[in-house]
Scaffold this motif. Structure first.
Motif, PDB file in Angstrom:
ATOM      1  N   THR A 632       0.841  -1.194   0.000  1.00  0.00           N
ATOM      2  CA  THR A 632       0.000   0.000   0.000  1.00  0.00           C
ATOM      3  C   THR A 632       0.877   1.244   0.000  1.00  0.00           C
ATOM      4  N   SER A 634       1.306   5.250   0.417  1.00  0.00           N
ATOM      5  CA  SER A 634       0.694   6.415   1.068  1.00  0.00           C
ATOM      6  C   SER A 634       1.341   7.670   0.495  1.00  0.00           C
ATOM      7  N   THR A 636       1.431  11.886   0.351  1.00  0.00           N
ATOM      8  CA  THR A 636       1.067  13.145   1.009  1.00  0.00           C
ATOM      9  C   THR A 636       1.725  14.306   0.279  1.00  0.00           C
ATOM     10  N   THR A 644      -4.043  12.477   3.039  1.00  0.00           N
ATOM     11  CA  THR A 644      -3.135  11.433   2.587  1.00  0.00           C
ATOM     12  C   THR A 644      -3.909  10.471   1.692  1.00  0.00           C
ATOM     13  N   THR A 646      -4.099   6.867  -0.298  1.00  0.00           N
ATOM     14  CA  THR A 646      -3.532   5.524  -0.283  1.00  0.00           C
ATOM     15  C   THR A 646      -3.985   4.741  -1.515  1.00  0.00           C
ATOM     16  N   ARG A 648      -3.633   0.614  -2.921  1.00  0.00           N
ATOM     17  CA  ARG A 648      -3.173  -0.765  -2.780  1.00  0.00           C
ATOM     18  C   ARG A 648      -2.795  -1.282  -4.161  1.00  0.00           C
ATOM     19  N   LYS A 673       5.360   6.742   0.859  1.00  0.00           N
ATOM     20  CA  LYS A 673       5.842   5.630   1.671  1.00  0.00           C
ATOM     21  C   LYS A 673       5.045   4.378   1.314  1.00  0.00           C
ATOM     22  N   ASP A 675       3.748   0.403   3.055  1.00  0.00           N
ATOM     23  CA  ASP A 675       3.545  -0.295   4.329  1.00  0.00           C
ATOM     24  C   ASP A 675       4.452  -1.501   4.501  1.00  0.00           C
TER      25      ASP A 675
END
Length: 702
Positions: A632, A634, A636, A644, A646, A648, A673, A675
């Motif tokens: 996932t 992210s 920003t 933010t 996201t 997947r 970033k 996960d």
């Protein structure tokens, strides 16, 4: 009318100031300029008939304009990081001895203080530069290097920027003293190839013989002249350097006079009459006698250079506002004839930064493949060293102020294209070279690739827009003719990075379109530097917070360059790439098996690529997962931190993300970033260029 002598000239200005609160009265010349439209016959650079260059002395961009609204100053969020992780503004005194941040000296009426002069030679310049680490300003320059002025100190300079166009990526040509930088302005180089007594990186003034650009103009039939005061009772030779009276002479700043062809020129010859002859006409005349005569008679040359006496040059320890008075007088003369001013471009620049700090690391060429690569030849850009001086890149040097003042630059714009002193030659070539040629082979291919020709700072299509008013300068007339003692400021006990003035300013369209594509595997990171824009650019690659000097990559317009750089011994990496106009890429993660395809378990292998929607000024992200396991992302944006996004992404798949940047005028600062890997980080910052004018970075004034 009988000419006034200098003393009467200054006295009259002081008397006029006393009755009218001079600092708040707009000068007559500027009032006239407001009513003078541009000569807009062709809607192109062909409408300029006069180019006037006033090169002042020894101030850095941050020192003067670090707090100005809407320029890349103290609010720069993409500034480089020093070894150890602190921002470039936190300059160390010495190892373990503390630091000095930019500070505003505490003296009253700072613009009229005799602020001390600092070291500004090849040794201290290369020392502060420190291979691009930029962390040795205080050890080599002293604590006053971090002193800066602001609007209340130099209001004329600030409002001149608010009225016309300021260039916030204009660099001096080389990290050393006055003469070499002026050689770049007048000749295109410092004898880099060894011709005519070069190369020269100091103020030796030994007598040189390489070709100069005024000689190119002369051969092409382009009129030119040096406007200079040679001092009452002095001939040109005796006032080539300092005089006992700082209010006369040319301070040695007419550097053409250090060339043997000018030294040997005889009265009546073009080089003598146009470069050696004083333009104060006769003993007792004011500083601008011949300039006034030529403007009024419509005989101003096509190309002119103005050289101020020492006291008005802004060279420390002389006050900045003595220079403001002088610049204002030049403007009043040029605007006294509307027909002349409507066809004139005045370029106000500064030869070098003295020892004053500027935070923007200048572009520089690689000295060998050990510290970078280039698509263009850099041979002429590396000083080989001498018995006195160590080798190193000639430049570029630190940023210095450049104000473009003309009927085609009104409105308080910022232009952020990379320029240096050779850009002045190229602007003259651009205007007059189509018909007359004006080849200047002294300018190196590398410098031509990355430094613009100043045309992006002008609006030749719609020039006649409103211009703000300027404050008067009569209160800056020197009250005496004394050379005062140095003012040496003391850094404050409590320190912080200064805030810039809030708000944005109109920004000229730029020719940049840059990308960095990355791929990590087997203990290294592959980087592809892509330039699809219209001009060359330099990328500086740093290991984040490391003491390793940066690698430098020069990529010409519409070319690309690839390199592979080792990760840390444990496979981790954290690189930061800096480019022009706030361009930044941070690439952090682990260069292990997933992206190379030889792993023993399912893993994600994330990567990010960007694309520009140049029609609308927006950004598209491509979120790539080359692995087998899902992850996932992210995302920003610092310009909209409350949200933010996201996504997947399955193994072997890609997701597209479109970001609307209209609220930030096309500026972005994206952090990404995943996960599945806490070490993974991508930061992308910069501006989407559309070919249209825009606004400055809103984050600068936060």
């Amino acid at each position: 009318m009988k000419n006034k002598n200098r003393r009467d000239f200054l006295r009259a200005a002081v008397e006029a100031a006393g009755a009218t609160a001079a600092l708040n009265v707009m000068p007559l010349g500027i009032r006239q300029a407001l009513a003078i439209p541009a000569n807009n016959r062709h809607g192109s650079i062909e409408d300029i008939e006069h180019i006037v260059v006033l090169m002042q002395e020894n101030r850095s961009f941050d020192h003067y304009f670090g707090t100005l609204r809407g320029v890349r100053g103290f609010g720069d969020k993409s500034a480089v990081t020093l070894p150890g992780g602190k921002p470039v503004f936190n300059q160390p005194i010495a190892a373990g001895a503390g630091e000095v941040l930019p500070f505003h000296p505490g003296a009253s009426n700072l613009g009229l203080q005799f602020l001390q002069d600092l070291p500004h030679d090849w040794v201290s310049g290369q020392g502060a530069f420190h291979g691009g680490l930029y962390d040795q300003w205080v050890p080599f320059k002293g604590t006053t290097t971090m002193a800066y002025l602001q609007r209340d100190d130099i209001p004329f300079h600030y409002q001149l920027a608010d009225a016309f166009t300021i260039c916030d990526a204009y660099h001096c040509s080389t990290n050393t003293s006055t003469d070499p930088n002026r050689y770049y302005m007048w000749t295109g180089y410092v004898g880099n190839d060894g011709a005519g007594g070069g190369p020269v990186v100091d103020n030796a003034e030994a007598g040189y013989g390489w070709s100069t650009f005024p000689e190119v103009l002369e051969r092409a039939g382009i009129s030119w002249k040096i406007y200079q005061d040679i001092g009452a009772g002095l001939d040109a030779k005796n006032s080539w350097g300092w005089t006992d009276d700082a209010y006369i002479g040319n301070y040695g700043d007419n550097s053409l006079l250090y060339f043997t062809q000018y030294q040997n020129a005889q009265p009546g010859s073009p080089l003598y009459e146009k470069a050696r002859r004083g333009t104060n006409a006769a003993a007792g005349d004011d500083y601008f006698a011949i300039l006034k005569r030529d403007v009024q008679a419509n005989t101003l040359p096509q190309v002119s250079w103005i050289v101020a006496p020492e006291a008005f040059s802004e060279h420390p320890n002389w006050p900045a506002n003595y220079g403001a008075w002088y610049i204002d007088q030049v403007l009043q003369v040029l605007t006294s004839n509307p027909d002349v001013w409507s066809k004139t471009a005045l370029l106000i620049n500064y030869d070098e930064n003295d020892g004053f700090f500027d935070h923007l690391v200048p572009p520089f060429p690689p000295t060998s493949s050990a510290n970078g690569l280039s698509t263009v030849d850099t041979t002429a850009e590396i000083f080989p060293g001498s018995a006195k001086y160590a080798s190193g890149p000639y430049g570029l040097g630190a940023r210095v102020p450049m104000l473009v003042v003309s009927p085609w630059s009104k409105g308080g714009w910022v232009c952020s294209e990379t320029f240096d002193h050779t850009s002045v030659i190229r602007f003259i070539q651009k205007r007059f070279g189509r018909v007359h040629g004006l080849a200047e082979p002294n300018i190196s291919p590398w410098r031509r690739s990355i430094c613009g020709d100043l045309t992006s700072a002008f609006d030749f299509r719609n020039p006649n827009t409103a211009m703000p008013t300027l404050p008067g300068t009569s209160g800056y007339v020197p009250p005496d003719k004394l050379r005062h003692q140095d003012y040496v400021p003391v850094p404050p006990t409590t320190q912080a990075v200064p805030k810039q003035e809030p708000g944005v300013r109109a920004a000229r369209a730029l020719p940049y379109e840059l990308f960095v594509r990355t791929h990590s595997s087997k203990g290294a990171v592959s980087l592809d530097f892509v330039n699809t824009g219209g001009v060359g650019a330099v990328f500086l690659l740093y290991r984040n917070a490391s003491a390793d000097a940066p690698r430098t990559y020069t990529v010409e317009a519409r070319k690309r360059l690839a390199d592979r750089v080792a990760a840390n011994p444990d496979g981790s990496f954290d690189f930061v790439v800096h480019g022009p106009n706030g361009f930044l890429r941070r690439i952090a993660g682990t260069a292990d098996a997933p992206s190379s395809g030889w792993w023993s378990r399912e893993q994600a292998a994330p990567e990010v690529a960007e694309g520009y929607d140049v029609a609308n000024g927006n950004l598209q992200l491509r979120l790539v997962n080359r692995g087998t396991a899902a992850c996932t992302f992210s995302v920003t944006n610092a310009y909209d931190p409350s949200k933010t996004i996201t996504r997947r992404v399955r193994g072997g798949d890609t997701a597209q993300l479109y970001l609307d940047l209209r609220d930030a005028h096309g500026w972005y600062d994206i952090e990404i970033k995943v996960d599945t890997d806490r070490a993974f980080l991508r930061r992308l910052a910069g501006h989407v260029e559309t070919g249209r004018d825009s606004m400055s970075d809103p984050a600068l004034g936060e």
